[in-house]
Design a protein around this motif. Structure first.
Motif, short mmCIF file in Angstrom:
data_model
loop_
_atom_site.label_atom_id
_atom_site.label_comp_id
_atom_site.label_asym_id
_atom_site.label_seq_id
_atom_site.Cartn_x
_atom_site.Cartn_y
_atom_site.Cartn_z
N ALA A 433 69.86 -13.32 26.19
CA ALA A 433 68.84 -13.07 25.16
C ALA A 433 69.48 -12.41 23.93
N TYR A 434 70.40 -11.47 24.16
CA TYR A 434 71.05 -10.77 23.06
C TYR A 434 71.94 -11.75 22.27
N THR A 435 72.68 -12.55 23.01
CA THR A 435 73.59 -13.48 22.35
C THR A 435 72.79 -14.46 21.49
N GLU A 436 71.69 -14.90 22.07
CA GLU A 436 70.78 -15.82 21.38
C GLU A 436 70.30 -15.24 20.04
N ALA A 437 70.08 -13.88 20.05
CA ALA A 437 69.59 -13.22 18.84
C ALA A 437 70.71 -12.90 17.86
N GLY A 438 71.95 -13.24 18.22
CA GLY A 438 73.05 -13.03 17.29
C GLY A 438 73.86 -11.76 17.52
N LEU A 439 73.72 -11.19 18.72
CA LEU A 439 74.52 -10.00 19.04
C LEU A 439 75.70 -10.41 19.89
N GLU A 440 76.86 -9.89 19.54
CA GLU A 440 78.00 -10.12 20.41
C GLU A 440 78.00 -9.02 21.48
N VAL A 441 78.03 -9.43 22.74
CA VAL A 441 77.97 -8.45 23.83
C VAL A 441 79.36 -8.27 24.41
N ARG A 442 79.89 -7.06 24.26
CA ARG A 442 81.22 -6.79 24.83
C ARG A 442 81.04 -5.83 25.99
N MET A 443 81.40 -6.29 27.19
CA MET A 443 81.28 -5.41 28.35
C MET A 443 82.65 -5.18 28.94
N SER A 444 82.95 -3.91 29.17
CA SER A 444 84.23 -3.61 29.79
C SER A 444 84.00 -2.49 30.80
N LYS A 445 85.09 -2.07 31.45
CA LYS A 445 84.95 -1.01 32.46
C LYS A 445 84.40 0.26 31.83
N THR A 446 84.77 0.51 30.57
CA THR A 446 84.39 1.79 29.97
C THR A 446 83.00 1.79 29.34
N GLY A 447 82.41 0.65 29.18
CA GLY A 447 81.07 0.67 28.62
C GLY A 447 80.62 -0.66 28.05
N VAL A 448 79.53 -0.55 27.31
CA VAL A 448 78.93 -1.74 26.73
C VAL A 448 78.92 -1.56 25.22
N GLU A 449 79.29 -2.59 24.51
CA GLU A 449 79.21 -2.52 23.06
C GLU A 449 78.44 -3.72 22.55
N LEU A 450 77.55 -3.47 21.62
CA LEU A 450 76.79 -4.57 21.02
C LEU A 450 77.19 -4.67 19.56
N VAL A 451 77.71 -5.80 19.16
CA VAL A 451 78.15 -5.95 17.78
C VAL A 451 77.28 -7.00 17.09
N PRO A 452 76.48 -6.56 16.12
CA PRO A 452 75.63 -7.54 15.46
C PRO A 452 76.45 -8.51 14.60
N GLY A 453 76.26 -9.79 14.81
CA GLY A 453 76.93 -10.79 13.98
C GLY A 453 76.16 -10.98 12.68
N THR A 454 76.70 -11.81 11.80
CA THR A 454 76.04 -11.98 10.50
C THR A 454 74.64 -12.60 10.64
N GLY A 455 74.48 -13.41 11.68
CA GLY A 455 73.18 -14.06 11.85
C GLY A 455 72.22 -13.28 12.75
N PHE A 456 72.51 -12.01 12.98
CA PHE A 456 71.68 -11.22 13.90
C PHE A 456 70.23 -11.18 13.42
N ASP A 457 69.31 -11.50 14.33
CA ASP A 457 67.90 -11.49 13.97
C ASP A 457 67.14 -10.67 15.01
N ALA A 458 66.79 -9.43 14.63
CA ALA A 458 66.14 -8.51 15.56
C ALA A 458 64.79 -9.06 16.04
N ALA A 459 64.14 -9.85 15.17
CA ALA A 459 62.81 -10.37 15.51
C ALA A 459 62.86 -11.22 16.79
N LYS A 460 64.00 -11.86 17.01
CA LYS A 460 64.12 -12.71 18.21
C LYS A 460 64.04 -11.90 19.50
N LEU A 461 64.25 -10.60 19.38
CA LEU A 461 64.24 -9.78 20.59
C LEU A 461 62.90 -9.07 20.80
N GLU A 462 61.99 -9.29 19.89
CA GLU A 462 60.68 -8.66 20.03
C GLU A 462 60.00 -9.14 21.30
#
Ligand code: AMP
Ligand code: ZN
Length: 465
Positions: A433-462
């Protein structure tokens, strides 16, 4: 019960703190002179003694600690400000007092139990001065009243560790014709028609600087109380003079039993000064988009008895840590602060050790303990997250910070439960769902990072459950 140890400037030793009455632990701290915005240095004693206030409340109970901090609203600096601006003194002091409370509130400081203003205690000051004269410790001369240091040679200078003779030899004291001894200090002075003044047995005048703290602490806390605090620049002459006034006016009392002094704040390794161009107010930082929680966190990294250096680098690092930790603050539900954090604070307010423990809690993935400890230290991750939303800071230039933080929290939670159940369906659902909305999801052992791409649309996650 937790044993608190405090470094007492009076004995120059770390001592076990034993209150006079554990049902009412009492502390007095010298507050600001209200004529201008508080600079960053002024905030240091506020944060230091706020941490102590919180610790005392934790150990003795919220209802069993009384904290008084004054506002000096009669002072020649205020008179000068009124004269140059053409404004009323009362207007300047009222405005500055509110600024101070707002700015210190932004740094997470609780309001003290009592916040006496000097101008409300003139009758008590006059009474104390009359008492000092009656007991042979003060004398009136040319409209002034002076404290006679010779009348208390045995006690004067003990806090700062100097004798009256050393002081006379070392000080550039103003030699006024009405002084019997150059070290005698002013309790009361005459006012001209332009200056604020009150009627007194010595004519119309106003108090000297030191008498207000003696009169107010006596009125609010009594002749003996537990802790007296302030910056170490106040040790001499201000605190020395407070002791002389209070001990001579109330010889049966002890005045303050534990004296605590914070060291000064510097900026990028240099003394803060207007001429060096590194002078700024707390409000300046807040307006630059540095949340109050970041300022406080940086302050806590240095022990209060060490000089502290404010640097941009520290602020940036603090912001990064709080940004990571805010994620866990969103659904934090009233856990107790970590025992090791409390133990560090109980050891003469060892805040750097407490902060080091926070990083350890992060490593141990005790996020409830981490957030509860941060809250206890006065660093609210919730407020931090809310501010990130309001401020257009470098971390959140284009997106809603709180939304991002809550998305991250959701994913972290899902991942934590998946680690136990080995069922990663929920994690995968959120990720897509996050990727679909334009967020890059980076998951590693140390944590989670969400990086909004240029096409990020928060409305898609409503409405995403
Ligand atoms: P002032 O307004 O100069 O009377 O100072 C008010 C309070 O701020 C006092 O408790 C001072 O000790 C404290 N203070 C002033 N400058 C600094 C500084 N650079 N670092 C830490 N505390 C300071
Ligand atoms: Zn004082």
């Amino acid at each position: 019960m937790t044993t608190i140890k405090l470094h007492n400037s009076k004995t120059r030793k770390k001592e076990v703190f034993i209150p006079i009455d554990p049902d009412n632990v009492q502390m007095y701290v010298c507050g600001p002179t209200v004529y201008d915005r508080a600079h960053l240095g002024n905030a240091r004693p506020v944060v230091v003694f706020d941490v102590l206030f919180r610790l005392l409340r934790h150990v003795y109970g919220d209802a069993h600690v009384t904290y008084a901090r004054n506002f000096t609203d009669v002072d020649d600096k205020i008179n000068a400000r009124a004269a140059e601006s053409g404004r009323e003194i009362g207007e300047i002091t009222a405005e500055t007092t509110q600024w101070f409370l707002d700015d210190m509130g932004a740094l997470g400081a609780l309001e003290p139990t009592h916040m006496p203003r000097a101008t409300q205690y003139i009758p008590q000051m006059i009474a104390m001065i009359e008492d000092l004269i009656a007991r042979g410790h003060a004398y009136a001369a040319e409209g002034h009243v002076l404290f006679a240091v010779d009348s208390w040679r045995e006690g004067y200078g003990q806090l700062s560790g100097r004798s009256v003779d050393d002081m006379i030899a070392g000080a550039r004291v103003e030699v006024a014709p009405y002084k019997k001894n150059p070290m005698d200090f002013v309790l009361w002075k005459p006012s001209d028609a332009e200056q604020p003044g009150w009627d007194s047995p010595w004519g119309r005048g106003r108090p000297g600087w030191h008498i207000e703290c003696s009169a107010m602490s006596h009125d609010l806390l009594g002749e003996s109380f537990d802790i007296h605090g302030g910056g170490n620049d106040l040790m001499f002459p201000h605190h020395e003079n407070e002791i002389a006034q209070s001990c001579c006016a109330n010889p049966e009392g002890e005045f303050a039993r534990y004296w605590l002094h914070n060291e000064m704040l510097q900026v990028e390794g240099k003394k803060m000064s207007k001429s060096l161009g590194n002078f700024f107010t707390v409000r300046d930082l807040l307006e630059q988009g540095i949340p109050g929680e970041v300022v406080r966190f940086v302050f806590l990294q240095t022990h209060y008895r060490k000089p502290m250096d404010w640097t941009e680098k520290k602020a940036r690092e603090a912001e990064k840590a709080l940004e990571r930790w805010s994620v866990y603050g969103l659904d934090h539900s009233g856990r107790q602060p970590d025992n090791e954090v409390i133990a560090a604070l109980a050891d003469d307010l060892n805040t750097p050790k407490a902060i080091a423990r926070l990083y350890q809690l992060e490593k141990e993935r005790d996020f409830d303990g981490l957030v509860a400890s941060l809250d206890f230290l006065g660093v609210s991750t919730m407020n931090f997250a809310l501010q990130m939303r309001g401020l257009n800071t470098r971390l959140y230039q284009t997106i809603d910070g709180v939304l991002l933080l809550s998305l991250k929290a959701k994913l972290v939670d899902a991942r934590n439960s998946a680690m136990e159940t080995k069922d990663f369906a929920e994690v995968d659902r959120l990720k897509s769902a996050y990727t679909e909305a334009g967020l890059e999801v980076r998951m590693s052992k140390t944590g989670v990072e969400l990086v909004p791409g240029t096409g990020f649309d928060a409305a898609k996650l409503e409405g995403l459950e």
